[in-house]
Write a protein that holds these residues in place. Structure first.
Motif, mmCIF file in Angstrom:
data_model
loop_
_atom_site.group_PDB
_atom_site.id
_atom_site.type_symbol
_atom_site.label_atom_id
_atom_site.label_comp_id
_atom_site.label_asym_id
_atom_site.label_seq_id
_atom_site.Cartn_x
_atom_site.Cartn_y
_atom_site.Cartn_z
ATOM 1 N N SER A 35 0.814 -1.218 0.000
ATOM 2 C CA SER A 35 0.000 0.000 0.000
ATOM 3 C C SER A 35 0.846 1.267 0.000
ATOM 4 O O SER A 35 0.705 2.137 0.858
ATOM 5 C CB SER A 35 -0.950 0.001 1.205
ATOM 6 N N GLY A 39 -3.303 -1.357 7.762
ATOM 7 C CA GLY A 39 -3.529 0.080 7.609
ATOM 8 C C GLY A 39 -3.669 0.788 8.937
ATOM 9 O O GLY A 39 -3.136 1.888 9.135
ATOM 10 N N LEU A 54 -5.194 -0.434 -1.864
ATOM 11 C CA LEU A 54 -5.934 0.824 -1.800
ATOM 12 C C LEU A 54 -6.715 0.933 -0.500
ATOM 13 O O LEU A 54 -6.787 2.006 0.111
ATOM 14 C CB LEU A 54 -6.882 0.943 -2.990
ATOM 15 N N ILE A 55 -7.318 -0.183 -0.079
ATOM 16 C CA ILE A 55 -8.042 -0.188 1.200
ATOM 17 C C ILE A 55 -7.090 0.131 2.343
ATOM 18 O O ILE A 55 -7.375 0.966 3.211
ATOM 19 C CB ILE A 55 -8.726 -1.548 1.436
ATOM 20 N N VAL A 107 0.464 11.379 -3.358
ATOM 21 C CA VAL A 107 -0.505 10.543 -4.078
ATOM 22 C C VAL A 107 0.144 9.895 -5.297
ATOM 23 O O VAL A 107 -0.068 8.708 -5.583
ATOM 24 C CB VAL A 107 -1.728 11.392 -4.496
ATOM 25 N N LEU A 156 -4.252 1.714 2.237
ATOM 26 C CA LEU A 156 -3.794 3.100 2.149
ATOM 27 C C LEU A 156 -4.846 4.066 2.674
ATOM 28 O O LEU A 156 -4.528 5.033 3.383
ATOM 29 C CB LEU A 156 -3.448 3.425 0.701
ATOM 30 N N TYR A 157 -6.113 3.807 2.362
ATOM 31 C CA TYR A 157 -7.205 4.663 2.831
ATOM 32 C C TYR A 157 -7.312 4.607 4.358
ATOM 33 O O TYR A 157 -7.416 5.643 5.016
ATOM 34 C CB TYR A 157 -8.526 4.221 2.193
ATOM 35 N N VAL A 158 -7.253 3.400 4.905
ATOM 36 C CA VAL A 158 -7.343 3.245 6.363
ATOM 37 C C VAL A 158 -6.170 3.941 7.041
ATOM 38 O O VAL A 158 -6.340 4.613 8.067
ATOM 39 C CB VAL A 158 -7.386 1.755 6.741
ATOM 40 N N THR A 159 -4.983 3.800 6.472
ATOM 41 C CA THR A 159 -3.804 4.458 7.034
ATOM 42 C C THR A 159 -3.998 5.965 7.126
ATOM 43 O O THR A 159 -3.721 6.582 8.157
ATOM 44 C CB THR A 159 -2.563 4.155 6.172
ATOM 45 N N GLY A 160 -4.510 6.570 6.065
ATOM 46 C CA GLY A 160 -4.735 8.014 6.061
ATOM 47 C C GLY A 160 -5.718 8.445 7.124
ATOM 48 O O GLY A 160 -5.513 9.457 7.813
ATOM 49 N N LYS A 161 -6.805 7.681 7.289
ATOM 50 C CA LYS A 161 -7.804 8.025 8.293
ATOM 51 C C LYS A 161 -7.250 7.913 9.707
ATOM 52 O O LYS A 161 -7.545 8.743 10.571
ATOM 53 C CB LYS A 161 -9.033 7.123 8.132
#
Length: 303
Positions: free
Chosen positions: A58, A135, A198-199, A175, A201-206
């Protein structure tokens, strides 16, 4: 504009010490160093327990090390050192010494922890669970590193370099870097694994946002009413919160009016609305999230 009066400075309250140990000077450096080490350890654990065994690449240097392990059989820790060290040198030369110094510790200890925890027992081989918990772990670790005013180096340095010489914003550069790694994962691993990435990476950002700004959101309310003084009184006396009076002008009438701004805890919102309605049922109230509130009256109880 009238200055907001923090709630604990209300005349009926006694002053308290805000901190026991001031986080500045040597203490600030100790806390920052400990945060970078702890955050790097959590990232390494999440990497070895969830991301690497489930091939969740990710983004970032960790993602590249997973691709290197799958494609060429390279030890992930060695790959991370091999990428981080040249990028550190480039950061010193192209960005500046100050940015490079903040990245040195994380860039060195993160691969070290990856190497030391590589034989830990893997809890799951489910790719979805791996992307979610990986993540979470990586986001928690990066957030702690950021709170320690540090960096894990790697792609963040490369993104700063690209930003400096391309004119693109830092977020766009990040990005682009992460997207490149995920696209590579689609070819080296599989399209399905890149979607799991992608999942992750999204969780990491949140999770990074939650660690940096906190989970317990406060609320900021803007109140427009013809009963400003009575509403001010109930907020100060019944709710025991400070407020700020903002001078505004009506967009349609051009009339001068006062807008009250008050910051409250999330659990105080129902009480605030009830008090406002009891004074002026026709009051216009806007309530929105305040992700982080600094200053006495909000942060003092957390110290």
């Amino acid at each position: 504009m009238q200055q907001q009066q923090p709630s604990h400075q209300h005349p009926n309250r006694k002053k308290r010490l805000t901190t026991l140990i001031p986080l500045n000077g040597p203490w600030r450096n100790v806390v920052d160093t400990a945060s970078i080490i702890l955050g790097s350890f959590l990232i390494a654990v999440a990497f070895n327990l969830f991301l690497l065994p489930n091939q969740i690449a990710s983004g970032g240097v960790s993602g590249l090390s997973i691709l290197g392990d799958e494609w060429l059989g390279l030890e992930p820790a060695y790959t991370q050192w091999a990428i981080n060290i040249p990028l550190l040198i480039a950061g010193f030369l192209l960005i500046g010494k100050q940015y490079g110094i903040r990245s040195v510790l994380g860039s060195i200890v993160l691969p070290l922890f990856v190497y030391l925890t590589k034989d830990w027992t893997i809890p799951t081989t489910n790719s979805l669970l791996g992307s979610l918990y990986g993540g979470i772990g990586v986001g928690l670790g990066i957030g702690i590193v950021y709170r320690g005013r540090g960096s894990t180096g790697g792609m963040s340095i490369l993104a700063r370099i690209v930003q400096k010489y391309s004119g693109l914003s830092y977020s766009i550069c990040v990005v682009i870097m992460d997207a490149t790694v995920i696209i590579m994962a689609a070819f080296v691993l599989s399209l399905e694994q890149s979607l799991y990435a992608l999942i992750g990476l999204y969780v990491t950002g949140k999770v990074i946002d939650a660690v940096e700004m906190g989970l317990g959101y406060s609320k900021v309310a803007y109140i427009i009413s013809n009963q400003i003084e009575p509403i001010t009184k109930v907020i100060l006396e019944d709710l025991d919160r400070g407020l700020t009076k903002l001078e505004a002008k009506g967009g349609y009438t051009d009339d001068q009016r006062t807008v009250l701004m008050v910051v409250v805890g999330q659990n105080e919102v129902p009480r605030l609305k009830t008090l406002i309605r009891s004074v002026d049922p026709a009051a216009f109230v806007i309530i929105s999230n305040a992700h982080e509130v600094l200053g006495e009256g909000f942060k003092r109880d957390e110290t």
